[in-house]
Design an enzyme around this catalytic site. Structure first.
Site, short mmCIF file in Angstrom:
data_model
loop_
_atom_site.label_atom_id
_atom_site.label_comp_id
_atom_site.label_asym_id
_atom_site.label_seq_id
_atom_site.Cartn_x
_atom_site.Cartn_y
_atom_site.Cartn_z
N ILE A 1 21.55 -9.78 -36.42
CA ILE A 1 22.21 -10.32 -37.60
C ILE A 1 23.40 -11.19 -37.20
CG2 ILE A 1 23.60 -9.69 -39.61
CD1 ILE A 1 21.75 -7.27 -39.98
N ASP B 1 31.83 -10.60 -28.13
CA ASP B 1 30.72 -9.69 -27.85
C ASP B 1 30.82 -9.24 -26.40
OD1 ASP B 1 27.95 -8.59 -27.43
OD2 ASP B 1 27.64 -9.44 -29.42
N LYS B 2 30.45 -8.00 -26.14
CA LYS B 2 30.46 -7.51 -24.77
C LYS B 2 29.31 -8.12 -23.96
CE LYS B 2 27.81 -3.30 -25.84
NZ LYS B 2 26.60 -3.65 -25.07
N TYR C 1 26.00 7.56 -37.45
CA TYR C 1 25.85 6.17 -37.86
C TYR C 1 26.05 6.04 -39.37
CZ TYR C 1 23.62 1.66 -38.81
OH TYR C 1 23.35 0.39 -39.24
N ILE D 1 16.19 -4.67 -41.47
CA ILE D 1 16.18 -6.06 -40.99
C ILE D 1 15.60 -6.04 -39.58
CG2 ILE D 1 17.56 -8.11 -40.49
CD1 ILE D 1 17.55 -7.38 -43.43
#
Length: 254
Positions: A16, A35-36, A150, A183
């Site tokens: 996403i 972002d890592k 989560y 998704i």
């Protein structure tokens, strides 16, 4: 819709997040991806020159987030939006089976990263009357079995979004969240492989949404462009479902 906006996007390397990066750039924004994971050059080149900045950043590390935001401000001089998209979904477990380390990692990536981006970005958003967008999930509203922590982080994001919307409204800063269902992303594919009947999971997920099979992340990205744009200028504290109707009513899924 986002012409000349400077947008920070966490977790934008794939899924996403990457679809949002492309959509924001297409809408005229400069996208600063934290972002890592490193984004391959050929992939990053899909975004126009001058409309992108990719920084390696461990979003659970406060110093790294602070340095990344400072780098963005030094380069572009301002900040118009923060999209807190970074998240992990592993492990797929009940609460009693979850280890302390697993709990801490989910909470740190999915929630504490929002604390850090807000802590070091809010003064710059006050200057531009900017916007914050959080990526939630439909499970934060309706729950999900075998995925306790989560679910807890996404429910917390929903509540946090509303609290932030109230806290920052006096500065004309809008805070909203987008709430997907199934998704087709690498994260969901990895989750599918953890399920007891993984050979049936794709069929199940494709039937989850009344509007049809699992879409790609572009449907979420389009909604995110709207929420960050001036077209949503009087919307705040909204948890926008982009779910194909997955949460609606009793249905037979076979």
């Amino acid at each position: 819709m986002l012409h000349n906006k400077i947008v920070v996007l966490t977790g934008g390397a794939e899924g996403i997040g990457w679809e949002c990066a492309k959509a924001y750039a297409k809408a005229g924004a400069t996208v600063c991806i934290l972002d890592k994971n490193e984004i391959p050059i050929d992939k990053l080149n899909e975004l126009k020159p001058g409309q992108k900045l990719a920084l390696s950043c461990n979003l659970t590390n406060e110093n790294e987030v602070a340095c990344a935001l400072e780098t963005i401000i030094q380069k572009f001089g301002r900040l118009d939006a923060i999209h807190n998209n970074a998240a992990i979904a592993h492990p797929s477990k009940t609460l009693d089976q979850t280890s302390n380390d697993e709990w801490d990692l989910l909470m740190n990536v999915n929630l504490k990263s929002i604390l850090y981006t807000t802590r070091y970005g809010i003064e710059h958003l006050k200057n531009t009357q900017g916007s914050i967008l959080n990526t939630s999930s439909m499970v934060g509203s309706i729950g999900q079995d075998n995925h306790a922590v989560y679910v807890a982080t996404k429910g917390a994001i929903n509540a946090l979004t509303k609290a932030m919307a109230l806290d920052y409204a006096s500065y004309k800063i809008r805070v909203n969240a987008v709430s997907p269902a199934a998704i087709n992303t690498p994260t969901l594919q990895a989750w599918s492989q953890e399920q007891p009947e993984k050979e049936h999971i794709e069929k199940y997920l494709n039937r989850l949404q009344p509007l049809g099979d699992m879409p790609g992340g572009d449907v979420i990205a389009d909604a995110c462009v709207f929420l960050l744009s001036n077209a949503a200028r009087f919307i705040t504290g909204c948890i926008l479902p982009v779910s194909g109707g997955a949460e609606l009513g009793y249905r037979t899924i076979i």
